[in-house]
Design a protein around this motif. Structure first.
Motif, PDB file in Angstrom:
ATOM      1  N   CYS A   1      61.470  95.475  82.145  1.00 41.54           N
ATOM      2  CA  CYS A   1      62.359  96.164  83.068  1.00 41.54           C
ATOM      3  C   CYS A   1      63.745  95.516  83.067  1.00 41.54           C
ATOM      4  O   CYS A   1      64.757  96.197  83.013  1.00 41.54           O
ATOM      5  CB  CYS A   1      61.759  96.155  84.467  1.00 41.54           C
ATOM      6  SG  CYS A   1      62.717  97.089  85.673  1.00 41.54           S
ATOM      7  N   ARG A   2      63.780  94.205  83.104  1.00 38.71           N
ATOM      8  CA  ARG A   2      65.055  93.480  83.072  1.00 38.71           C
ATOM      9  C   ARG A   2      65.779  93.706  81.757  1.00 38.71           C
ATOM     10  O   ARG A   2      66.996  93.878  81.732  1.00 38.71           O
ATOM     11  CB  ARG A   2      64.821  91.990  83.282  1.00 38.71           C
ATOM     12  CG  ARG A   2      64.438  91.647  84.682  1.00 38.71           C
ATOM     13  CD  ARG A   2      64.240  90.167  84.835  1.00 38.71           C
ATOM     14  NE  ARG A   2      63.712  89.872  86.144  1.00 38.71           N
ATOM     15  CZ  ARG A   2      63.102  88.760  86.463  1.00 38.71           C
ATOM     16  NH1 ARG A   2      62.913  87.823  85.556  1.00 38.71           N
ATOM     17  NH2 ARG A   2      62.659  88.569  87.668  1.00 38.71           N
TER      18      ARG A   2
ATOM     19  N   ARG B   1      65.549  96.310  79.820  1.00 34.68           N
ATOM     20  CA  ARG B   1      66.079  97.688  79.828  1.00 34.68           C
ATOM     21  C   ARG B   1      67.345  97.787  80.662  1.00 34.68           C
ATOM     22  O   ARG B   1      68.285  98.474  80.274  1.00 34.68           O
ATOM     23  CB  ARG B   1      65.039  98.651  80.375  1.00 34.68           C
ATOM     24  CG  ARG B   1      64.051  99.073  79.371  1.00 34.68           C
ATOM     25  CD  ARG B   1      63.249 100.254  79.879  1.00 34.68           C
ATOM     26  NE  ARG B   1      62.038 100.328  79.106  1.00 34.68           N
ATOM     27  CZ  ARG B   1      60.866 100.645  79.585  1.00 34.68           C
ATOM     28  NH1 ARG B   1      60.743 100.939  80.859  1.00 34.68           N
ATOM     29  NH2 ARG B   1      59.811 100.692  78.820  1.00 34.68           N
ATOM     30  N   ARG B   2      67.348  97.139  81.809  1.00 32.71           N
ATOM     31  CA  ARG B   2      68.552  97.163  82.646  1.00 32.71           C
ATOM     32  C   ARG B   2      69.734  96.555  81.903  1.00 32.71           C
ATOM     33  O   ARG B   2      70.829  97.095  81.927  1.00 32.71           O
ATOM     34  CB  ARG B   2      68.326  96.393  83.943  1.00 32.71           C
ATOM     35  CG  ARG B   2      67.554  97.152  84.945  1.00 32.71           C
ATOM     36  CD  ARG B   2      67.576  96.411  86.266  1.00 32.71           C
ATOM     37  NE  ARG B   2      66.240  96.450  86.823  1.00 32.71           N
ATOM     38  CZ  ARG B   2      65.734  95.560  87.626  1.00 32.71           C
ATOM     39  NH1 ARG B   2      66.430  94.518  87.980  1.00 32.71           N
ATOM     40  NH2 ARG B   2      64.525  95.693  88.093  1.00 32.71           N
TER      41      ARG B   2
ATOM     42  N   THR C   1      70.844  98.857  78.980  1.00 30.16           N
ATOM     43  CA  THR C   1      71.497 100.055  79.497  1.00 30.16           C
ATOM     44  C   THR C   1      72.905  99.756  79.986  1.00 30.16           C
ATOM     45  O   THR C   1      73.857 100.469  79.658  1.00 30.16           O
ATOM     46  CB  THR C   1      70.669 100.672  80.639  1.00 30.16           C
ATOM     47  OG1 THR C   1      69.366 100.982  80.137  1.00 30.16           O
ATOM     48  CG2 THR C   1      71.324 101.920  81.197  1.00 30.16           C
ATOM     49  N   CYS C   2      73.054  98.702  80.753  1.00 30.03           N
ATOM     50  CA  CYS C   2      74.367  98.305  81.267  1.00 30.03           C
ATOM     51  C   CYS C   2      75.315  97.947  80.125  1.00 30.03           C
ATOM     52  O   CYS C   2      76.441  98.431  80.060  1.00 30.03           O
ATOM     53  CB  CYS C   2      74.209  97.129  82.221  1.00 30.03           C
ATOM     54  SG  CYS C   2      75.749  96.561  82.949  1.00 30.03           S
TER      55      CYS C   2
ATOM     56  N   CYS D   1      76.750  92.284  83.356  1.00 29.74           N
ATOM     57  CA  CYS D   1      75.714  92.695  82.392  1.00 29.74           C
ATOM     58  C   CYS D   1      74.831  91.514  82.038  1.00 29.74           C
ATOM     59  O   CYS D   1      73.617  91.647  81.907  1.00 29.74           O
ATOM     60  CB  CYS D   1      76.337  93.261  81.123  1.00 29.74           C
ATOM     61  SG  CYS D   1      76.903  94.940  81.287  1.00 29.74           S
TER      62      CYS D   1
ATOM     63  N   LEU E   1      72.635  90.660  85.187  1.00 33.01           N
ATOM     64  CA  LEU E   1      71.715  91.682  85.670  1.00 33.01           C
ATOM     65  C   LEU E   1      70.247  91.389  85.386  1.00 33.01           C
ATOM     66  O   LEU E   1      69.411  91.586  86.264  1.00 33.01           O
ATOM     67  CB  LEU E   1      72.108  93.050  85.110  1.00 33.01           C
ATOM     68  CG  LEU E   1      71.367  94.246  85.681  1.00 33.01           C
ATOM     69  CD1 LEU E   1      71.591  94.338  87.183  1.00 33.01           C
ATOM     70  CD2 LEU E   1      71.850  95.516  85.018  1.00 33.01           C
TER      71      LEU E   1
ATOM     72  N   MET F   1      64.860  98.076  93.784  1.00 32.75           N
ATOM     73  CA  MET F   1      65.300  99.362  93.296  1.00 32.75           C
ATOM     74  C   MET F   1      64.621 100.529  94.020  1.00 32.75           C
ATOM     75  O   MET F   1      64.934 101.670  93.778  1.00 32.75           O
ATOM     76  CB  MET F   1      65.014  99.477  91.787  1.00 32.75           C
ATOM     77  CG  MET F   1      65.693  98.418  90.958  1.00 32.75           C
ATOM     78  SD  MET F   1      67.443  98.726  90.728  1.00 32.75           S
ATOM     79  CE  MET F   1      67.386 100.159  89.682  1.00 32.75           C
TER      80      MET F   1
ATOM     81  N   TRP G   1      63.637 103.965  92.372  1.00 32.85           N
ATOM     82  CA  TRP G   1      64.164 103.952  91.014  1.00 32.85           C
ATOM     83  C   TRP G   1      63.346 103.055  90.095  1.00 32.85           C
ATOM     84  O   TRP G   1      63.493 103.117  88.888  1.00 32.85           O
ATOM     85  CB  TRP G   1      65.607 103.469  91.020  1.00 32.85           C
ATOM     86  CG  TRP G   1      66.527 104.457  91.649  1.00 32.85           C
ATOM     87  CD1 TRP G   1      66.879 104.513  92.950  1.00 32.85           C
ATOM     88  CD2 TRP G   1      67.162 105.549  91.014  1.00 32.85           C
ATOM     89  NE1 TRP G   1      67.712 105.570  93.171  1.00 32.85           N
ATOM     90  CE2 TRP G   1      67.912 106.219  91.992  1.00 32.85           C
ATOM     91  CE3 TRP G   1      67.186 106.019  89.709  1.00 32.85           C
ATOM     92  CZ2 TRP G   1      68.658 107.348  91.702  1.00 32.85           C
ATOM     93  CZ3 TRP G   1      67.948 107.144  89.419  1.00 32.85           C
ATOM     94  CH2 TRP G   1      68.668 107.793  90.414  1.00 32.85           C
ATOM     95  N   THR G   2      62.491 102.226  90.632  1.00 34.18           N
ATOM     96  CA  THR G   2      61.732 101.250  89.837  1.00 34.18           C
ATOM     97  C   THR G   2      60.927 101.923  88.732  1.00 34.18           C
ATOM     98  O   THR G   2      60.843 101.430  87.625  1.00 34.18           O
ATOM     99  CB  THR G   2      60.798 100.427  90.728  1.00 34.18           C
ATOM    100  OG1 THR G   2      61.575  99.844  91.759  1.00 34.18           O
ATOM    101  CG2 THR G   2      60.110  99.338  89.936  1.00 34.18           C
TER     102      THR G   2
ATOM    103  N   VAL H   1      63.053 102.829  85.448  1.00 29.93           N
ATOM    104  CA  VAL H   1      63.631 101.803  84.580  1.00 29.93           C
ATOM    105  C   VAL H   1      62.537 101.028  83.893  1.00 29.93           C
ATOM    106  O   VAL H   1      61.533 100.720  84.408  1.00 29.93           O
ATOM    107  CB  VAL H   1      64.547 100.869  85.391  1.00 29.93           C
ATOM    108  CG1 VAL H   1      65.152  99.812  84.492  1.00 29.93           C
ATOM    109  CG2 VAL H   1      65.624 101.665  86.062  1.00 29.93           C
TER     110      VAL H   1
END
Length: 83
Positions: free
Chosen positions: A5-6, A8-9, A12-13, A66, A69, A76, A79-80, A83
């Motif tokens: 998850c981290r 991906r964040r 994405t950022c 970024c 993050l 979230m 939203w969890t 992502v």
């Protein structure tokens, strides 16, 4: 699961910021031709220098968040699952 998850964040950022910077600065090399043929771009409207500074500032100011993050513990909510 949490590490994915981290990651991906972060990705994405990172990609969003740098794709935006590329999109606004890609026409800097051909601004004279754009002006000659009446093509409206950010560079012809605002000037090459201003767009170059805008792109550099966006890239520099977004690099820190970024990078931070993936380490952030964000709640979230709904939203969890996305992502």
């Amino acid at each position: 699961m949490r590490a994915r998850c981290r990651a991906r964040r972060f990705i994405t950022c990172f990609v969003t910021v740098f794709a935006t910077v590329i999109a606004i600065t890609k026409d800097l090399a051909d601004v004279e031709g754009d002006k000659r043929f009446g093509i409206q771009t950010f560079a012809t409207r605002l000037g090459v220098r201003n767009i170059a500074f805008l792109g550099a500032a966006a890239a520099a100011s977004a690099s820190g968040p970024c990078a931070a993050l993936p380490c952030a513990r964000l709640d979230m909510g709904s939203w969890t699952g996305l992502v």
